[in-house]
Design a protein around this motif. Structure first.
Motif, short mmCIF file in Angstrom:
data_model
loop_
_atom_site.label_atom_id
_atom_site.label_comp_id
_atom_site.label_asym_id
_atom_site.label_seq_id
_atom_site.Cartn_x
_atom_site.Cartn_y
_atom_site.Cartn_z
N GLN A 214 14.92 -3.71 36.58
CA GLN A 214 15.84 -2.82 36.88
C GLN A 214 17.23 -2.83 37.52
O GLN A 214 18.13 -2.95 36.87
N ALA A 215 17.41 -3.50 38.41
CA ALA A 215 17.68 -3.60 39.47
C ALA A 215 18.73 -4.80 39.04
O ALA A 215 19.97 -4.84 39.10
N ALA A 216 18.31 -5.62 38.04
CA ALA A 216 18.49 -7.14 38.43
C ALA A 216 19.40 -7.23 36.86
O ALA A 216 20.88 -7.96 36.71
N ARG A 217 18.70 -6.43 35.95
CA ARG A 217 19.39 -5.89 34.93
C ARG A 217 20.51 -5.36 34.35
O ARG A 217 21.24 -5.63 33.51
N ILE A 218 21.17 -4.05 35.72
CA ILE A 218 22.14 -2.94 35.34
C ILE A 218 22.48 -3.32 36.37
O ILE A 218 23.66 -2.57 36.53
N GLY A 219 22.40 -3.81 37.98
CA GLY A 219 22.97 -4.09 39.05
C GLY A 219 22.76 -2.80 39.16
O GLY A 219 22.37 -1.65 39.57
N LEU A 220 23.20 -2.88 41.07
CA LEU A 220 22.74 -1.64 41.77
C LEU A 220 22.51 -0.39 41.87
O LEU A 220 22.03 0.40 42.38
N ILE A 221 24.68 -0.07 41.75
CA ILE A 221 24.76 1.07 41.54
C ILE A 221 24.20 2.26 40.42
O ILE A 221 24.30 2.95 40.40
N ARG A 222 24.12 1.20 39.03
CA ARG A 222 24.02 2.10 37.84
C ARG A 222 22.28 2.28 38.59
O ARG A 222 21.88 3.05 37.97
N ALA A 223 21.26 1.25 38.98
CA ALA A 223 19.78 1.67 39.28
C ALA A 223 19.97 2.67 39.92
O ALA A 223 18.88 3.67 39.69
N TYR A 224 20.62 2.61 40.88
CA TYR A 224 20.44 3.90 42.22
C TYR A 224 20.77 5.03 41.33
O TYR A 224 20.35 6.02 41.87
N ALA A 225 22.21 4.59 40.95
CA ALA A 225 22.68 6.30 40.26
C ALA A 225 21.48 7.19 39.19
O ALA A 225 21.62 7.85 39.01
N ALA A 226 21.09 5.92 38.43
CA ALA A 226 20.41 6.63 37.36
C ALA A 226 19.13 7.01 37.65
O ALA A 226 18.29 8.25 37.82
N SER A 227 18.31 6.29 39.33
CA SER A 227 16.87 6.28 39.80
C SER A 227 17.10 8.62 40.33
O SER A 227 16.50 8.86 40.07
N ALA A 228 18.21 8.22 41.30
CA ALA A 228 19.16 9.11 41.39
C ALA A 228 19.13 10.52 40.46
O ALA A 228 18.85 11.70 40.22
N VAL B 151 17.39 11.12 37.26
CA VAL B 151 15.69 11.18 37.70
C VAL B 151 15.47 11.89 38.46
O VAL B 151 14.43 13.50 38.31
N LEU B 152 15.27 11.94 39.75
CA LEU B 152 15.28 12.35 40.61
C LEU B 152 15.91 13.79 41.36
O LEU B 152 15.07 15.21 41.46
N THR B 153 17.31 14.30 40.28
CA THR B 153 17.70 15.37 40.55
C THR B 153 16.53 16.02 39.93
O THR B 153 16.49 17.17 40.18
N MET B 154 16.80 15.87 38.63
CA MET B 154 16.17 16.45 37.45
C MET B 154 14.85 17.02 38.06
O MET B 154 14.31 18.52 37.66
N MET C 171 9.36 12.08 41.02
CA MET C 171 10.04 11.72 42.39
C MET C 171 9.06 11.19 43.01
O MET C 171 10.34 10.07 43.73
N GLY C 172 8.01 10.79 43.29
CA GLY C 172 7.86 9.24 43.90
C GLY C 172 8.78 7.97 43.79
O GLY C 172 8.57 7.32 44.40
N SER C 173 8.53 7.32 41.87
CA SER C 173 8.92 6.54 41.58
C SER C 173 10.33 6.09 41.84
O SER C 173 10.80 5.60 41.83
N SER C 174 10.68 8.02 41.69
CA SER C 174 12.27 7.48 42.11
C SER C 174 12.70 7.25 43.38
O SER C 174 13.73 6.71 43.77
N VAL C 175 11.68 8.54 43.85
CA VAL C 175 13.09 8.07 45.55
C VAL C 175 12.55 6.57 45.91
O VAL C 175 13.15 5.70 46.77
N ALA C 176 10.85 5.75 45.56
CA ALA C 176 10.88 4.21 46.06
C ALA C 176 12.20 3.04 45.31
O ALA C 176 12.55 2.91 45.97
N ALA C 177 12.50 3.98 44.25
CA ALA C 177 13.77 3.18 43.51
C ALA C 177 14.65 3.27 44.00
O ALA C 177 15.62 2.10 44.72
N VAL C 178 15.69 4.68 44.58
CA VAL C 178 16.34 4.84 45.39
C VAL C 178 16.48 4.21 47.12
O VAL C 178 17.81 3.65 47.11
#
Length: 262
Positions: free
Chosen positions: A64-78, A80-83, A104-111
């Motif tokens: 995902q990070a390779a496809r959309i970039g680190l900032i977007r991957a971070y924002a998207a994961s965060a 989902v984590l917030t929700m 949360m586990g998958s989102s925290v790992a991604a972040v």
């Protein structure tokens, strides 16, 4: 080294907020399950789902990070984590919380993975170990500081979950506004992805045992202490001591491992 740390300080602070929020939620879940007359099986299921989600998040985020970039991957994961954090206020059943902790586990790992890649990608080789040590200490401080929340706020206080959601959003603001340029993540050609790369079986086994025991300790202890009538602020202090011990031992053990036979 100081200049490098200053350049990466915003990213480290964002990781601090993520770690603090997640560690506090881990304590809160164990305490609340006990208060609501849950069982050991309930808290174990919730903890297990979080761990499974974390593993899957680690494997899913690189593509995902390779496809959309680190900032977007971070924002998207965060996001989902917030929700999922806010969902703890609306859903109260064991299965619902197990599902939310899985997310949360998958989102925290991604972040955290995005933060790791970002920081590693901006480190000069000659000071890499020292900066990573500082980053590890920052994460440890997040876990330690998280338990202090329960000294001033009751674990069942209305709006506590929203506090954790706010911390997560602050992390996104810090990452989105950092002046440190995000490194590019190259896409791997099909067929080059390997699920597991083990260079040391001993180290891998040690990491597995460490994770196995630590996740059990930090999730089961809050549950059992609460069941025996220990106030939530005292439960938090036990976890505070555990996190602090892990934090202060990192540096001397690391120094010894460089000087003596590992």
């Amino acid at each position: 080294m100081r200049e490098t740390i200053n350049n990466l300080s915003t990213l480290m602070m964002a990781s601090f907020l993520v770690q603090a929020s997640n560690a506090a939620i881990t304590t809160m879940v164990g305490v609340i399950v006990a208060i609501r007359d849950g069982t050991q099986s309930d808290v174990s299921l919730i903890a297990g789902c979080y761990a499974v989600g974390f593993v899957l998040g680690c494997f899913a985020i690189p593509s995902q990070a390779a496809r959309i970039g680190l900032i977007r991957a971070y924002a998207a994961s965060a996001a989902v984590l917030t929700m999922s954090i806010i969902g703890l206020d609306f859903l109260t059943g064991t299965m619902e919380w197990a599902f939310l902790r899985f997310i949360m586990g998958s989102s925290v790992a991604a972040v955290l993975a995005v933060s790791d890649v970002w920081i590693n990608g901006r480190l000069p080789q000659q000071i890499r170990g020292q900066v990573i040590a500082v980053y590890s200490i920052v994460l440890g401080l997040g876990s330690v500081a998280s338990q202090l929340i329960f000294l001033v706020v009751d674990v069942e206080s209305e709006g506590l979950v929203l506090l954790f959601a706010i911390l997560m959003n602050l992390a996104v603001v810090l990452v989105a506004t950092t002046s440190t340029e995000a490194p590019s993540v190259p896409r791997k050609p099909p067929g080059q992805f390997r699920l597991v790369m083990i260079t040391s079986k001993t180290a891998s086994l040690g990491a597995f045992v460490s994770g196995f025991s630590s996740i059990a300790i930090i999730t089961i202890i809050p549950f059992y202490l609460t069941e025996y009538g220990i106030p939530s602020e005292n439960v938090a202090m036990v976890l505070f001591a555990l996190y602090l011990g892990r934090l202060v031992s990192q540096w001397p053990v690391g120094v010894l491992s460089d000087r003596l036979d590992r």
